[in-house]
Design an enzyme around this catalytic site. Structure first.
Site, PDB file in Angstrom:
ATOM      1  CG  ASP A   4      -1.700   1.182   1.330  1.00  0.00           C
ATOM      2  OD1 ASP A   4      -2.301   1.545   0.379  1.00  0.00           O
ATOM      3  OD2 ASP A   4      -1.892   1.680   2.595  1.00  0.00           O
ATOM      4  CE  LYS A   5       0.174   7.502  -2.264  1.00  0.00           C
ATOM      5  NZ  LYS A   5       0.709   8.518  -1.454  1.00  0.00           N
TER       6      LYS A   5
ATOM      7  CG  PHE B 185     -15.975  11.053   2.266  1.00  0.00           C
ATOM      8  CD1 PHE B 185     -15.444  11.535   1.027  1.00  0.00           C
ATOM      9  CD2 PHE B 185     -15.209   9.775   2.553  1.00  0.00           C
ATOM     10  CE1 PHE B 185     -14.545  11.058   0.389  1.00  0.00           C
ATOM     11  CE2 PHE B 185     -14.303   9.246   1.620  1.00  0.00           C
ATOM     12  CZ  PHE B 185     -14.082   9.993   0.646  1.00  0.00           C
TER      13      PHE B 185
ATOM     14  CE  LYS C 291     -13.844  17.758   3.722  1.00  0.00           C
ATOM     15  NZ  LYS C 291     -13.134  18.240   5.050  1.00  0.00           N
TER      16      LYS C 291
ATOM     17  NE  ARG D 116      -4.378  11.908   1.026  1.00  0.00           N
ATOM     18  CZ  ARG D 116      -4.664  10.894   1.097  1.00  0.00           C
ATOM     19  NH1 ARG D 116      -3.713   9.676   0.678  1.00  0.00           N
ATOM     20  NH2 ARG D 116      -5.645  10.200   1.434  1.00  0.00           N
TER      21      ARG D 116
ATOM     22  CB  THR E 251      -1.597   3.698  -4.192  1.00  0.00           C
ATOM     23  OG1 THR E 251      -1.987   4.885  -3.409  1.00  0.00           O
ATOM     24  CG2 THR E 251      -1.449   4.069  -5.481  1.00  0.00           C
ATOM     25  N   GLY E 252      -4.729   3.599  -3.846  1.00  0.00           N
ATOM     26  CA  GLY E 252      -5.907   4.226  -4.309  1.00  0.00           C
ATOM     27  C   GLY E 252      -5.765   5.761  -5.033  1.00  0.00           C
TER      28      GLY E 252
ATOM     29  CG  ASP F 210      -3.754  -1.768   3.011  1.00  0.00           C
ATOM     30  OD1 ASP F 210      -4.153  -1.504   1.789  1.00  0.00           O
ATOM     31  OD2 ASP F 210      -3.412  -0.829   3.637  1.00  0.00           O
TER      32      ASP F 210
END
Length: 1195
Positions: A426-427, A592, A615, A649, A730-731, A869
């Site tokens: 994963d990142k 969200f 957002k 990001r 990664t996402g 994960d």
């Protein structure tokens, strides 16, 4: 708190909908139907209706066994192993006349080995039992009668009980929240034990029960709850409550799950809905997938091979025995007269030779059982547990900042750590810190923020132009300023145009004001005010969200207070020129989630304006902008792309004003959807939110940096030098992932990138047209075409030193993982130096891991830190959980937990290599010593015309594996080191011995077996020929079976222990004690056992004192035999070490010759591990050097 003062509401999370009476329509029809049949009589658990339903009690058990089932279940587990079952069969046959040894001597070792394993199982289960007892005996306040609450144990709770849970206590069962110490009946819940998330969740009782303030209010309380049956879904709850002849809908907002903890709330009252094994947490507690190492699976094959050899030897021996028996009596003459074939009963009867051969076969199968190492499994289990303890206690993998050591949650996979071929990582939170810092933003088309990210520095180094000194990030600048400001966690923003209220002088000051108001209002953070200093800190659901509210605070928009219906800010008023307090009425929160990729709040300002503040990700926000709200879109898109290139990001911020009538219609539809109990509830909510989240006006974009963890580039470099391939799943957006790849040297300049994406004009046109069938067909064809193009590029560069990187996005990955495409995709991926999968979902991560594991056939390791994960960790051969800031769910699903990615270097290159080498050598040695022992029995039996006569005393046979050779092999498995930890890290090439499985290949295994065969031949023939046909001592006594057997056995004990001494690379005091102590124990046993009466000691009676010890020939033969038996192995090892050294041999030579500080020589050895496809900064420098050399040659 009966009679006490009610607690005032200091702060709370925002609410997804307002309190109010809900109405049922057609959705209520599910209640009472299949899957929704549970009926709970609140505050009346003993009523007749509750009794006939016979719900489960609240006693829970996590044990594998009970007192009644321990013996049968544990025995079944033990005898599922083919070796143990074989020894059980031979043990039973030992009670028949066929046995070549006494039954007791055959059964005792089996009892010892099986008993030791059962004791280990029992201890582990007893520990689980102790934990169960502790949990079941916890106390909680339960309503007894007449409004009086008293303490009761958790295990005694019944469905329908009313309980009172106080602050920082765990919920004893799944409870329906009735009221709390807050006036609005809310409470805060920590669910770390359930989903691993550390953020607090808000729960709220129904308004109709929120008035149950005190203990006495429950004197006459009665309600009936009808709800769903027990299930494992943590995030759903459908039900209704009948109270005072009214029906009220229930949702997950009212459900408090067992093992969650009450936080920031003095107390709550709740009704028990699900108990014991019906609770959602217990329903979710499935056993993790069973993982066995490749070495262990191969070991099973070796044991089957030995079984084949054993039965073959028994079969061949039986044929010879049958032939000899048939020829024993010819014309009245007996060849083997001492066997008295004329008066034998079957066994040596020449007239019944076939039957005698069959009986001999059964006897030989028992006699040759010593080929199979009875203590192998239990020894390996002991060694692995001890190895795990060393891993757990390694100070070099202890993260002092968080007080977290490494934790091997299972010991089954220790040796797999030394064979990893591919790491899937994963990142966020794994390679990076998941500690976000607000560093840049774009407002009204203008970019703000002077900071320089780590990725930008890496890009700059890549381009070969160092940063200008004045363009360093804010932190660097502050360090050189005269009055440095203290660093603020989550905030690394520096821009004089914005800071210190200078934003009021900017051309678009009004837009900047709205931008930071959105950051201060649109979130789910909880403020906590320090009463002494007055400083505000925040507890947020994610590091990103914390960074946003901190940034708003630092710019002058401080969020400091929240109530159920309002959010309060301290914000700078440009007109008044000072900080003022503004209160916004909070109306709705549109939450969200991963599919929406956005969140919104609806607030009413002090001026009475209805505002929707939103957002979200750029992929969903730009399409929701109104035509008049796109004024800054072009510049904002450019800035967002720049931020992604810098590894940041990004989120887009927008707003709109709502009309009263529009809001009223939305609110009715939204509340109706929220109160629905149908299966379409989520889609109804989504549909309601879609109606209002449109026509937005763009304000700008935020950019936060998730920095690389300390040591990540160096760790990746070492792992790459070790020949391990590293994939990143990664996402994040493709640009962000690519630049993180450059920052940690997974990608480098000059590496050709094969990019597979569906972001093409043709595909986007089909998406807009909504033609799903055509879109799917075109997308699949596009992905397949791009994969084939990549394969063609690889074929063209075949033989060159070019390295390739494969980068694929989530949409393309969905098609690449389909059955008819995945094989060619895997072929392409395995041919590339680096693989980065962007925008990948948790399911895709697991599917990629499964594809690599199945298609590559080599050991895969997955590493991650979040709940997303878990699938990947469980699918891989080894799952490593990072105990980071995203909770503990990844850790709880992992095989080994570490605190930082950089510890992977030591875990694999040091502990992995050691464990692989130790276990491999240990197993090979086990088979060696058993072949020496077993084959010497076979040779003696052949020497005695296959008469099934054992060469050794019964107890000599039984104790060989258990007493005389067991401890040295344990010491080997725990302590041996071919090279030190420093050299393991200095020369990562050493790790390739495990990846290529050099130390446990069939060639090496058969080599050890052949060595055992040679040793057995040398021992048998030298002993028999040296002692035969001559006087053994001064009395003229010749050698009988008791002297020959004891001498051969002595030689066997010496030879196998000396072989251990030769095989060990790193001697400790423990190994010296165990090796030489095992030999000493043999002599001591021979003395003690020989001193017993003849009926017990049989052929060993005083054999050592009276026969062996006084005879010089015994000592001479022993010395001569043991040195002769060592010559083949010693010669082979010396030749191999001198002329054909393996990797560890090279490094041992370097150390032996004192060349450890000779950098040129060490680099020459290290270069052997570097290939054009290797990643990491060492390989990057090597590639740069090659380019320079190629350039000079071309000139």
């Amino acid at each position: 708190m009966a009679g006490g003062r009610r607690r005032k509401l200091h702060f709370s999370k925002i609410y997804s909908f307002r309190c109010g009476k809900a109405s049922f329509e057609e959705d209520h029809s599910q209640i009472g139907g299949p899957g929704f049949s549970r009926v709970v009589h609140c505050n009346d658990p003993g009523c007749f209706e509750a009794g006939i339903r016979n719900y489960a009690g609240n006693y829970v058990s996590s044990t594998k066994y009970t007192l009644a089932t321990f013996l049968p279940k544990s025995l079944f587990e033990q005898f599922r192993r083919v070796a143990n079952f074989y020894f059980l069969v031979t043990g039973v046959l030992a009670f028949t006349p066929l046995a070549p040894y006494s039954a007791v001597s055959a059964i005792v070792p089996l009892i010892f080995v099986v008993g030791a394993t059962m004791v280990k199982e029992g201890i582990e289960d007893w520990r689980r039992k102790q934990q169960d007892i502790e949990v079941n005996n916890r106390k909680v306040k339960v309503h007894q009668q007449n409004g009086v609450f008293g303490y009761s144990e958790w295990k005694n709770l019944r469905v329908g009980d009313i309980v009172k849970v106080e602050k920082d206590e765990f919920f004893p069962a799944d409870l329906l929240l009735l009221s709390s110490s807050y006036e609005d009946a809310i409470c805060y819940v920590e669910t770390m034990n359930l989903d691993g998330e550390t953020n607090l969740k808000l729960k709220q009782a129904l308004e109709v029960t929120s008035g149950l303030h005190e203990d006495r209010d429950f004197r006459d309380f009665k309600a009936i709850v009808k709800c769903e049956d027990p299930n494992a879904n943590l995030y759903s709850f459908v039900g209704s409550m009948e109270f005072e002849e009214q029906q009220y809908p229930l949702s997950p907002q009212q459900l408090l799950l067992r093992d969650s903890k009450l936080r920031n709330t003095d107390h709550i009252y709740g009704a028990v809905i699900f108990t014991g094994h019906d609770t959602k947490v217990i329903q979710n507690s499935t056993e993790p997938p069973s993982k066995r190492s490749k070495i262990e699976r191969k070991m099973d094959k070796i044991i089957y091979f030995l079984f084949f050899i054993l039965f073959l030897m028994a079969f061949v021996g039986s044929i010879f025995f049958g032939v000899h028996t048939k020829d024993d009596l010819q014309n009245g003459k007996m060849k083997r007269w001492y066997l008295r074939p004329d008066s034998s009963k079957i066994y040596f009867d020449p007239k019944r030779a076939p039957a005698a051969a069959i009986y001999h076969f059964l006897t030989a199968v028992m006699l040759y059982s010593y080929f199979i190492p009875i203590s192998l499994y239990v020894s390996i289990e002991i060694v692995k547990v001890l190895q795990s303890i060393f891993i757990n206690q390694d100070i070099h993998m202890y993260y002092e900042e968080a007080d977290k050591p490494a934790h091997a949650r299972t010991s089954n996979l220790n040796e797999e750590l030394g064979q990893v071929d591919t790491i899937l990582s994963d990142k966020t939170g794994t390679l990076t810190c998941n500690s976000m810092e607000f560093i840049k933003c774009s407002i009204a088309g203008t970019a703000y923020g002077r900071g320089v990210t780590e990725v930008e520095r890496a890009i700059d180094r890549r381009n070969g132009s160092p940063l200008v000194h004045g363009e360093g990030n804010g932190t660097d600048q502050l360090e050189h300023s005269a009055d440095p400001k203290p660093s603020i966690k989550g905030f690394n923003f520096s821009d004089e145009r914005i800071m210190n209220a200078n934003w009021v002088n900017e051309p678009h000051a009004e837009v900047i004001q709205k931008f930071f108001r959105v950051l201060a209002l649109c979130h789910t953070a909880i403020p906590e005010v320090d009463e002494e200093t007055g400083k505000v800190s925040y507890e947020a659901e994610s590091p990103d969200e914390a960074a946003f509210v901190i940034a708003a605070r630092e710019i002058g928009f401080e969020f400091y207070k929240r109530t159920q219906t309002s959010i309060s800010l301290h914000e700078f008023d440009p007109v008044a020129g000072r900080i003022v307090e503004r209160v916004y009425q909070l109306l709705n929160v549109l939450e969200f989630n991963s599919s929406r990729k956005r969140m919104s709040v609806i607030v009413r300002s002090e001026e009475g304006k209805l505002l929707l503040l939103c957002k979200g990700a750029d992929s969903v926000m730009f399409e929701r902008l109104s035509k008049t709200g796109r004024e800054f879109e072009e510049n904002t898109v450019d800035h967002v792309n720049e931020y992604a290139d810098a590894g940041l990001r990004t989120l887009i911020l927008a707003y709109r004003e709502l009309e009263e009538d529009e809001y009223r219609k939305f609110n009715e539809k939204f509340n109706k959807a929220k109160n629905s109990v149908s299966a379409e509830r989520d889609s109804l909510i989504e549909e309601a939110m879609e109606t209002v989240e449109k026509g937005l006006i763009l304000l700008g974009a935020t950019a936060v940096e998730d920095k690389l963890q300390n040591g990540v580039p160096d760790c990746i470099d070492k792992l790459a030098q070790a020949g391990i391939k590293i994939w990143v799943l990664t996402g994040d957006k493709m640009e962000t992932a690519i630049n993180i790849g450059f920052a940690c040297s997974l990608l480098r300049r000059g590496m050709k990138q094969i990019v597979i994406t569906l972001e093409t004009p043709a595909i986007q046109a089909l998406e807009k047209a909504g033609e799903k069938t055509a879109l799917r067909k075109a997308s699949k064809e596009s992905v397949l075409h791009q994969i084939r193009e990549g394969m063609a590029l690889l074929r063209q560069s075949c033989g060159s030193s070019e390295a390739f990187a494969l980068i694929i996005d989530g949409k393309s990955l969905a098609y690449a993982l389909e059955d008819d495409v995945k094989d060619i995709f895997l072929q392409l991926a395995l041919s590339c130096a680096s693989v980065i999968c962007c925008r990948s979902s948790p399911k895709q991560k697991a599917l990629v891991t499964r594809l690599v594991k199945a298609g590559n056939g080599k050991t895969t390791l997955a590493i991650g830190d979040g709940a997303n994960d878990v699938g990947m960790l469980q699918e891989a051969d080894i799952g490593i959980g990072i105990s980071g800031v995203e909770g503990m769910q990844a850790v709880m699903s992992s095989d080994i937990a570490i605190a930082q990615f950089r510890y992977l270097e030591r875990l694999l290159l040091v502990h992995g290599h050691w464990c692989y080498r130790r276990i491999s050598t240990m197993i090979c040695y086990f088979f060696y010593k058993n072949i020496v022992f077993g084959f010497s029995l076979f040779l003696y039996e052949a020497h005695t015309s296959f008469s099934a006569q054992p060469a050794y005393n019964d107890w000599f046979l039984s104790l060989f594996n258990v007493l005389f050779t067991s401890l040295p092999v344990l010491a080997l498995g725990v302590f041996d080191q071919d090279v030190s930890a420093r050299f393991c890290l200095k020369f990562p090439i050493l790790y390739q011995e495990g990846v290529q499985n050099i130390l446990f290949s069939w060639l090496r295994i058969l080599g050890w077996m052949f060595n055992g065969f040679i040793s057995a031949v040398i021992i048998f023939f030298l002993c028999t020929n040296a002692l035969e046909h001559q006087a053994f001592n001064n009395d003229g006594k010749i050698v009988g079976i008791e002297i020959l057997g004891a001498t051969m056995y002595t030689c066997v004990v010496w030879v196998v222990n000396l072989q251990m001494a030769l095989a060990i690379s790193y001697f400790t005091l423990i190994q010296h004690v165990f090796i030489w102590g095992s030999v000493a124990i043999w002599y001591l046993f021979l003395l003690v056992y020989g001193a017993l009466k003849p009926t017990l000691s049989t052929t060993a009676y005083k054999v050592f004192i009276e026969a062996l010890a006084p005879a010089p020939s015994f000592w001479l033969v022993t010395i001569f035999v043991m040195f002769s038996a060592m010559i083949p192995y010693f010669s082979f090892s010396a030749i191999q070490m001198r002329f054909f050294p393996m990797y560890h041999g090279m490094i041992q030579w370097i150390r032996h010759e004192g060349r450890t500080d000779d950098m040129e020589y060490c680099n020459m050895v290290r270069q052997r591990s570097l290939r054009p496809t290797t990643v990491g900064h060492t390989a990057r420098l090597a590639a740069k050097s090659r380019r320079v050399q190629d350039g000079s040659h071309s000139r």
